[in-house]
Design an enzyme around this catalytic site. Structure first.
Site, PDB file in Angstrom:
ATOM      1  N   GLU A  79      25.585  58.389  38.937  1.00 21.72           N
ATOM      2  CA  GLU A  79      24.560  58.396  39.979  1.00 21.72           C
ATOM      3  C   GLU A  79      24.930  59.418  41.046  1.00 21.72           C
ATOM      4  O   GLU A  79      24.398  59.391  42.145  1.00 21.72           O
ATOM      5  CB  GLU A  79      24.339  57.009  40.562  1.00 21.72           C
ATOM      6  N   CYS A 111      25.087  51.792  39.226  1.00 20.55           N
ATOM      7  CA  CYS A 111      26.408  51.595  38.600  1.00 20.55           C
ATOM      8  C   CYS A 111      26.323  51.041  37.189  1.00 20.55           C
ATOM      9  O   CYS A 111      27.342  50.787  36.551  1.00 20.55           O
ATOM     10  CB  CYS A 111      27.251  50.635  39.436  1.00 20.55           C
ATOM     11  N   HIS A 233      31.847  44.367  37.498  1.00 22.61           N
ATOM     12  CA  HIS A 233      31.617  45.582  38.284  1.00 22.61           C
ATOM     13  C   HIS A 233      32.303  45.326  39.626  1.00 22.61           C
ATOM     14  O   HIS A 233      32.152  44.252  40.213  1.00 22.61           O
ATOM     15  CB  HIS A 233      30.119  45.833  38.473  1.00 22.61           C
TER      16      HIS A 233
HETATM   17  P1  HMG Z   1      31.254  44.398  56.305  1.00 25.58           P
HETATM   18  O1  HMG Z   1      30.785  44.919  57.574  1.00 25.58           O
HETATM   19  O2  HMG Z   1      32.654  44.729  55.900  1.00 25.58           O
HETATM   20  O3  HMG Z   1      31.000  42.805  56.179  1.00 25.58           O
HETATM   21  O4  HMG Z   1      30.322  44.919  55.186  1.00 25.58           O
HETATM   22  P2  HMG Z   1      31.731  41.567  56.811  1.00 25.58           P
HETATM   23  O5  HMG Z   1      31.802  41.711  58.277  1.00 25.58           O
HETATM   24  O6  HMG Z   1      31.024  40.401  56.201  1.00 25.58           O
HETATM   25  O7  HMG Z   1      33.241  41.593  56.266  1.00 25.58           O
HETATM   26  C1  HMG Z   1      33.563  41.618  54.915  1.00 25.58           C
HETATM   27  C2  HMG Z   1      34.595  40.528  54.637  1.00 25.58           C
HETATM   28  O8  HMG Z   1      35.752  40.776  55.437  1.00 25.58           O
HETATM   29  C3  HMG Z   1      34.119  39.113  54.978  1.00 25.58           C
HETATM   30  O9  HMG Z   1      34.662  38.253  54.006  1.00 25.58           O
HETATM   31  C4  HMG Z   1      34.788  38.850  56.319  1.00 25.58           C
HETATM   32  O10 HMG Z   1      34.997  37.473  56.592  1.00 25.58           O
HETATM   33  C5  HMG Z   1      36.117  39.567  56.104  1.00 25.58           C
HETATM   34  P3  HMG Z   1      33.696  37.210  53.245  1.00 25.58           P
HETATM   35  O11 HMG Z   1      33.020  36.413  54.276  1.00 25.58           O
HETATM   36  O12 HMG Z   1      32.706  38.108  52.481  1.00 25.58           O
HETATM   37  O13 HMG Z   1      34.594  36.482  52.323  1.00 25.58           O
HETATM   38  N1  HMG Z   1      36.814  39.905  57.352  1.00 25.58           N
HETATM   39  C6  HMG Z   1      38.123  39.731  57.541  1.00 25.58           C
HETATM   40  N2  HMG Z   1      39.080  39.226  56.749  1.00 25.58           N
HETATM   41  C7  HMG Z   1      40.364  39.202  57.261  1.00 25.58           C
HETATM   42  N3  HMG Z   1      40.679  39.631  58.494  1.00 25.58           N
HETATM   43  C8  HMG Z   1      39.745  40.140  59.319  1.00 25.58           C
HETATM   44  C9  HMG Z   1      38.399  40.206  58.848  1.00 25.58           C
HETATM   45  N4  HMG Z   1      37.239  40.636  59.394  1.00 25.58           N
HETATM   46  C10 HMG Z   1      36.276  40.460  58.461  1.00 25.58           C
HETATM   47  N5  HMG Z   1      40.069  40.561  60.536  1.00 25.58           N
HETATM   48  C11 HMG Z   1      29.434  45.267  53.038  1.00 25.58           C
HETATM   49  C12 HMG Z   1      30.424  44.489  53.849  1.00 25.58           C
HETATM   50  C13 HMG Z   1      29.454  44.813  51.597  1.00 25.58           C
HETATM   51  C14 HMG Z   1      28.033  45.018  53.599  1.00 25.58           C
HETATM   52  C15 HMG Z   1      29.770  46.763  53.181  1.00 25.58           C
HETATM   53  O14 HMG Z   1      31.065  47.008  52.690  1.00 25.58           O
HETATM   54  C16 HMG Z   1      28.799  47.629  52.411  1.00 25.58           C
HETATM   55  O15 HMG Z   1      27.710  47.940  52.877  1.00 25.58           O
HETATM   56  N6  HMG Z   1      29.215  48.106  51.197  1.00 25.58           N
HETATM   57  C17 HMG Z   1      28.370  48.905  50.352  1.00 25.58           C
HETATM   58  C18 HMG Z   1      27.426  48.056  49.533  1.00 25.58           C
HETATM   59  C19 HMG Z   1      28.153  47.245  48.504  1.00 25.58           C
HETATM   60  O16 HMG Z   1      29.256  47.529  48.091  1.00 25.58           O
HETATM   61  N7  HMG Z   1      27.474  46.191  47.978  1.00 25.58           N
HETATM   62  C20 HMG Z   1      28.026  45.383  46.917  1.00 25.58           C
HETATM   63  C21 HMG Z   1      26.942  44.814  46.010  1.00 25.58           C
HETATM   64  S1  HMG Z   1      25.860  46.086  45.424  1.00 25.58           S
HETATM   65  C22 HMG Z   1      26.756  46.847  44.126  1.00 25.58           C
HETATM   66  O17 HMG Z   1      27.720  46.333  43.668  1.00 25.58           O
HETATM   67  C23 HMG Z   1      26.249  48.169  43.641  1.00 25.58           C
HETATM   68  C24 HMG Z   1      26.978  49.377  44.160  1.00 25.58           C
HETATM   69  O18 HMG Z   1      28.213  49.523  43.485  1.00 25.58           O
HETATM   70  C25 HMG Z   1      26.117  50.632  43.998  1.00 25.58           C
HETATM   71  C26 HMG Z   1      25.420  50.869  42.657  1.00 25.58           C
HETATM   72  O19 HMG Z   1      25.089  50.013  41.890  1.00 25.58           O
HETATM   73  O20 HMG Z   1      25.136  52.042  42.465  1.00 25.58           O
HETATM   74  C27 HMG Z   1      27.280  49.284  45.626  1.00 25.58           C
END
Ligand code: HMG
Length: 394
Positions: A79, A111, A233
């Site tokens: 992609e 992906c 994945h």
């Molecule tokens: P974020 O801002 O990191 O979200 O965005 P968050 O604030 O919820 O934090 C993530 C985790 O860190 C949470 O854990 C927090 O609690 C933890 P969870 O509640 O999920 O278990 N956390 C901490 N842990 C320890 N110490 C701390 C601390 N602070 C927070 N101090 C988001 C996360 C996925 C939204 C972002 O990384 C993103 O936008 N990523 C890109 C999209 C993505 O990867 N999506 C996955 C599904 S889609 C997919 O797989 C397809 C893809 O590969 C593309 C394709 O298909 O082409 C992406």
């Protein structure tokens, strides 16, 4: 006839960004990345390393002259295309010196598409058992500086040779796919980075896993108990971990849960260090499992969950072939350790550099470290690649 993966090669960029450094620069608690996302570093590709150079380098590791003479199809799943018309597979076919009477094409669905490519390869080999198909999953995942996706970037390629009588994994005939039209992650032609509804995307991933797994179980009378490992994945390892936890149920023995969890840890080892490589992420997880698990045995079944935003998901399984250990690379970790560490400003310059064209469509690049191949320059809008020791000026 048994058909499956005979060899696997991996190439990732020669530079790495440590998550602890990124956390400091983004004023974020480092535990958010190391514990919250389960990531330690990301592979960062310079402008001279793209899906063609990474894909060709991954394949170069595994191909013999005999393979090059027998491959009659090259499929690149990606992609992060470099051209809207010409397939990256055609460039790679040329760079690798594969015999000319072959079909070369590119496939896309976020992906997911390497999974479709493997299935097409399986059908092809079923009708021509002597042929070999080279399937390459190659991507550079870029989200943009300071975005929520920035810590989940990465770059790399997996090359898989699909043959009859494979020496690593024999595919079972049990694939179940699901398509749902959602906008969780997408990249329009006019944008170099994707648009993401991050939290929505994680919900789609987990719900596609749950519903596809339920359908897979129903159609194949399968239980989690039947599998030694479940490969996911891996956009970032924490989400895959949530996926595994969703599947574990009370019917499983304590030993089975331990086995699945230990093998899960083995499967995320490389992703923790490389990041998301989109189409290759699932297969990077599989390679990591094979090279880091202490319990896998021939004959055991492995399940695979493929997910591509948009979205298409698929679950299928395969069986480990006797002697699979001989097809692995015991030096992989050392190669990852050799990547050059970048400061955050150096990463920002390297990863987001763009070609500057003169009015004839020519662009030159600084000399960066790459794998076996490099994009040497763009000449009248044509991308010119070289083996590292060669140059078009020689
Ligand atoms: P974020 O801002 O990191 O979200 O965005 P968050 O604030 O919820 O934090 C993530 C985790 O860190 C949470 O854990 C927090 O609690 C933890 P969870 O509640 O999920 O278990 N956390 C901490 N842990 C320890 N110490 C701390 C601390 N602070 C927070 N101090 C988001 C996360 C996925 C939204 C972002 O990384 C993103 O936008 N990523 C890109 C999209 C993505 O990867 N999506 C996955 C599904 S889609 C997919 O797989 C397809 C893809 O590969 C593309 C394709 O298909 O082409 C992406």
């Amino acid at each position: 006839m048994s058909i499956g993966i005979d060899k696997i090669g991996l190439a990732t960029a020669k530079y790495r960004l440590d998550m602890a450094d990124l956390a400091l620069a983004r004023d974020t608690d480092p535990n958010k990345y190391s514990v919250g996302l389960m990531l330690d570093s990301l592979s960062i590709a310079p402008i001279t390393e793209d899906i063609v150079t990474l894909g060709a380098a991954a394949a170069e590791q595994i191909l013999t002259e005999a393979d090059r003479a027998r491959i009659d199809m090259v499929i690149v799943a990606t992609e992060s295309s470099i051209d809207q018309s010409k397939a990256a597979a055609v460039f790679i076919h040329g760079l690798l010196g594969i015999q000319p009477f072959a079909r070369s094409l590119e496939m896309k669905e976020a992906c997911y598409s390497a999974t479709a490519a493997l299935n097409y390869a399986k059908l092809h080999v079923a009708s021509k058992p002597d042929s070999k198909v080279l399937v390459i999953a190659s991507d550079i995942a870029k989200y943009g500086i300071g975005s929520s996706g920035e810590p989940t970037q990465g770059s790399g390629a997996l090359a898989m040779l699909v043959t009859s009588q494979p020496r690593i994994l024999a595919f079972n005939d049990d694939n179940v796919a699901q398509t749902r039209d959602v906008m969780d992650f997408w990249r329009p032609n006019y944008s170099s980075t994707p648009f993401v509804q991050g939290m929505f995307s994680t919900k789609q991933y987990l719900d596609c896993l749950k519903t596809t797994w339920a359908e897979f179980q129903k159609r194949n009378q399968a239980q989690l108990q039947d599998f030694a490992a479940f490969c996911f994945h891996i956009p970032y390892p924490k989400l895959a971990n949530k996926g595994l936890n969703k599947l574990l149920d009370k019917s499983l023995s304590e030993e089975k849960v331990e086995e699945l969890k230990a093998n899960f840890q083995a499967s995320i080892s490389y992703s923790r260090q490389i990041g998301n490589i989109y189409t290759g992420s699932l297969y990077l997880g599989f390679l990591s499992l094979l090279e880091n698990s202490h319990s896998l045995k021939a004959g055991q079944k492995i399940a695979f969950f493929s997910y591509g935003s948009g979205a298409v998901a698929e679950i299928f399984s395969g069986q480990l072939v006797a002697g699979f250990e001989k097809m692995l690379d015991s030096n992989r970790q050392a190669q990852l350790d050799q990547r050059q560490k970048l400061t955050v400003p150096a990463y920002e310059k390297l990863f987001f550099e763009e070609a500057h064209f003169d009015d004839q469509g020519n662009a030159d690049f600084d000399n960066y470290d790459t794998h076996t191949f490099a994009l040497e320059r763009i000449d009248h809008h044509q991308r010119l690649y070289k083996r590292k020791e060669e140059s078009y000026d020689n």
